[in-house]
Scaffold this motif. Sequence first.
Motif, PDB file in Angstrom:
ATOM      1  N   ASP A  41       8.230  -5.297   2.862  1.00 32.25           N
ATOM      2  CA  ASP A  41       7.898  -3.912   3.174  1.00 32.25           C
ATOM      3  C   ASP A  41       8.437  -3.545   4.557  1.00 32.25           C
ATOM      4  O   ASP A  41       8.499  -4.395   5.459  1.00 32.25           O
ATOM      5  CB  ASP A  41       6.383  -3.710   3.150  1.00 32.25           C
ATOM      6  N   ASP A 143       5.634   1.702 -14.783  1.00 27.62           N
ATOM      7  CA  ASP A 143       5.213   0.301 -14.868  1.00 27.62           C
ATOM      8  C   ASP A 143       6.243  -0.660 -14.309  1.00 27.62           C
ATOM      9  O   ASP A 143       5.916  -1.794 -13.934  1.00 27.62           O
ATOM     10  CB  ASP A 143       4.931  -0.073 -16.334  1.00 27.62           C
ATOM     11  N   GLU A 166      -1.936   8.824  -1.973  1.00 25.71           N
ATOM     12  CA  GLU A 166      -2.823   7.683  -2.225  1.00 25.71           C
ATOM     13  C   GLU A 166      -3.018   7.461  -3.719  1.00 25.71           C
ATOM     14  O   GLU A 166      -3.035   6.318  -4.191  1.00 25.71           O
ATOM     15  CB  GLU A 166      -4.172   7.924  -1.530  1.00 25.71           C
ATOM     16  N   ALA A 170      -1.678   4.100  -5.636  1.00 28.81           N
ATOM     17  CA  ALA A 170      -2.678   3.289  -6.337  1.00 28.81           C
ATOM     18  C   ALA A 170      -2.300   3.070  -7.796  1.00 28.81           C
ATOM     19  O   ALA A 170      -2.732   2.083  -8.410  1.00 28.81           O
ATOM     20  CB  ALA A 170      -4.051   3.952  -6.240  1.00 28.81           C
ATOM     21  N   PRO A 173       2.684  -0.478  -9.704  1.00 26.61           N
ATOM     22  CA  PRO A 173       2.479  -1.932  -9.774  1.00 26.61           C
ATOM     23  C   PRO A 173       2.152  -2.516  -8.404  1.00 26.61           C
ATOM     24  O   PRO A 173       2.738  -2.111  -7.391  1.00 26.61           O
ATOM     25  CB  PRO A 173       3.839  -2.441 -10.276  1.00 26.61           C
ATOM     26  N   GLU A 174       1.223  -3.443  -8.379  1.00 30.62           N
ATOM     27  CA  GLU A 174       0.814  -4.031  -7.104  1.00 30.62           C
ATOM     28  C   GLU A 174       1.926  -4.851  -6.479  1.00 30.62           C
ATOM     29  O   GLU A 174       2.097  -4.868  -5.262  1.00 30.62           O
ATOM     30  CB  GLU A 174      -0.433  -4.910  -7.315  1.00 30.62           C
ATOM     31  N   GLU A 175       2.699  -5.523  -7.327  1.00 32.15           N
ATOM     32  CA  GLU A 175       3.829  -6.308  -6.839  1.00 32.15           C
ATOM     33  C   GLU A 175       5.059  -5.406  -6.745  1.00 32.15           C
ATOM     34  O   GLU A 175       5.760  -5.173  -7.720  1.00 32.15           O
ATOM     35  CB  GLU A 175       4.103  -7.488  -7.769  1.00 32.15           C
ATOM     36  N   ARG A 176       5.271  -4.886  -5.567  1.00 34.79           N
ATOM     37  CA  ARG A 176       6.397  -3.978  -5.347  1.00 34.79           C
ATOM     38  C   ARG A 176       6.753  -4.011  -3.871  1.00 34.79           C
ATOM     39  O   ARG A 176       6.008  -4.530  -3.037  1.00 34.79           O
ATOM     40  CB  ARG A 176       6.015  -2.546  -5.736  1.00 34.79           C
ATOM     41  N   THR A 178       7.461  -1.602  -0.586  1.00 34.09           N
ATOM     42  CA  THR A 178       7.162  -0.259  -0.091  1.00 34.09           C
ATOM     43  C   THR A 178       7.913  -0.029   1.213  1.00 34.09           C
ATOM     44  O   THR A 178       7.799  -0.819   2.156  1.00 34.09           O
ATOM     45  CB  THR A 178       5.652  -0.077   0.144  1.00 34.09           C
ATOM     46  N   ARG A 195      -3.326   0.091   4.119  1.00 36.28           N
ATOM     47  CA  ARG A 195      -3.929   0.015   2.789  1.00 36.28           C
ATOM     48  C   ARG A 195      -2.928  -0.364   1.694  1.00 36.28           C
ATOM     49  O   ARG A 195      -3.268  -1.113   0.781  1.00 36.28           O
ATOM     50  CB  ARG A 195      -4.571   1.368   2.458  1.00 36.28           C
ATOM     51  N   PHE A 196      -1.710   0.160   1.791  1.00 36.33           N
ATOM     52  CA  PHE A 196      -0.782   0.017   0.668  1.00 36.33           C
ATOM     53  C   PHE A 196       0.447  -0.845   0.961  1.00 36.33           C
ATOM     54  O   PHE A 196       1.272  -1.040   0.077  1.00 36.33           O
ATOM     55  CB  PHE A 196      -0.305   1.398   0.207  1.00 36.33           C
ATOM     56  N   LYS A 198       2.200  -4.533   2.652  1.00 33.05           N
ATOM     57  CA  LYS A 198       1.901  -5.943   2.920  1.00 33.05           C
ATOM     58  C   LYS A 198       2.716  -6.429   4.115  1.00 33.05           C
ATOM     59  O   LYS A 198       3.930  -6.617   4.024  1.00 33.05           O
ATOM     60  CB  LYS A 198       2.226  -6.793   1.696  1.00 33.05           C
TER      61      LYS A 198
END
Length: 509
Positions: A41, A143, A166, A170, A173-176, A178, A195-196, A198
């Motif tokens: 990220d 997705d 937000e 949300a 996909p969590e694995e991305r 940013t 928050r979003f 890593k």
Amino acid sequence: MTKFQDLQLSEALVKGVHKMGFEEATPIQAETIPVALTGVDVLGQAQTGTGKTAAFGIPTIERIDSKARQVQALVLAPTRELAIQVAEELNKIGETKRVYALPVYGGQQIDRQIRGLKKNPQIVVATPGRLMDHMKRKTIKLDDIQTVILDEADEMLNMGFVEDIETILAGLPEERQTLLFSATMPPQIKKIAERFMKSPTIIKVKAKEMTVENINQQFLELREGQKFDTLCRLIDIDSPELSIIFARTKKRVDEVTEALIKRGYTADGLHGDLTQSKRDQVIRRFKNGTIDILVATDVAARGLDISGVTHVYNFDVPQDPESYVHRIGRTGRAGKTGTALTFITPREFGQVKAIERVTNKKMNRRHVPTIAEVLEGNQKQAAEELIERVQAGDFKAYTQLATELLEEYEAVEILAAALRGLTKEPDSTPVEISYAEPVRVKRQGGRGGDRGGYRGRNDRRGGGGGRGGDRRGGRGGERRDGRSGDRKGSFRGDDRRRSDDRGPRRPRD
């Protein structure tokens, strides 16, 4: 300087970048591309005009599987103009890799966008409100998103998109990966990052690189009633190739545009009340030189990237120094020089120091030109035009007539008469420009969040800033998120409108 072939890019992508005429990477590109290629990220701070679209676009396109026919990357942009511009640039970068980007924004028929999405673009560039419409309709599938980019994140927050952003993030996909880019880093941006994102790598263009080194910044102190005549005199003296005039409200844009046309200038206006087709037409006419003066509000001009703009005129002082930097960044691009002139009324004089602190550069005072100076400048331009015609040599058909005239009149008399015919006389055609409230530096906190420091009275409820200045928390303004604006203002974020084909009414982009 760093060359693109030194950034571990594929041969196809380097070829595409070179095809666009880029040889060396800008500082934000040189720092961002190698990091983003690793998939981590990135939190980047850079002003518009620094090349950040290519900074996030090149690594994003490099990591896309061009054979896979699904949306793999999502770019969120605050306005329709910026979404269109970013998509165009991404398509140029990705042409050699056969990567296609589709712009999705309010103001365009949603059925048309649905057809475009069915063609399976690998990248979607969207304004938040319209993207959420597609998400609710299930006409877009997210997705397989690998990368999401927030472009001009601070502007999206200023326009009231924080909840939309937000909700969108949300739902991805969590694995991305940013990537977030912003000119400033207010607390809300940092909260979104925490928050979003890593452990994002922070990349910040140094203050020196964020200033406008190639732009000659000037200001004129004058009364409100002097503005328009002064503007015309400056245009006559400076003779800009292409110029943008920034006004505070939509009403002012219309008034200034109409007055310029009345005085014989080729001008057109750009603001949020125009239909999308009209806005596209205005921008197209400005790009191809059919008009050489564009009068615009801040929001409507957001993201405009038009080469050849030599002058920016701030008819009204911007709402805050950051907006000033954005405005004048429309000129002095790609290493070229530009000129920015700002009209300051006596009550607004404190803005000069505030702007100088942000840009880290002194604004030079310029006096209001006299009619005699305008006439002298126009005479010089006429003489230059005559010399160019002589050098071009395309006048053989007139030599016989010229010889006959010289037999009857003195050469100096003939030349003086020719120059008078070519010289534009100063025009004093009466025009009506309504009075505008002076801008004041916004203050933090108070009712309505980050509010502007006055109640604008010029353009209905929110013309000059309304309750809440430029609508960073109140009502009105040019309608960065206004519910009143200078007309009905029934949309949010400059490209929101009411649509009857989608159930309950809600503000949309």
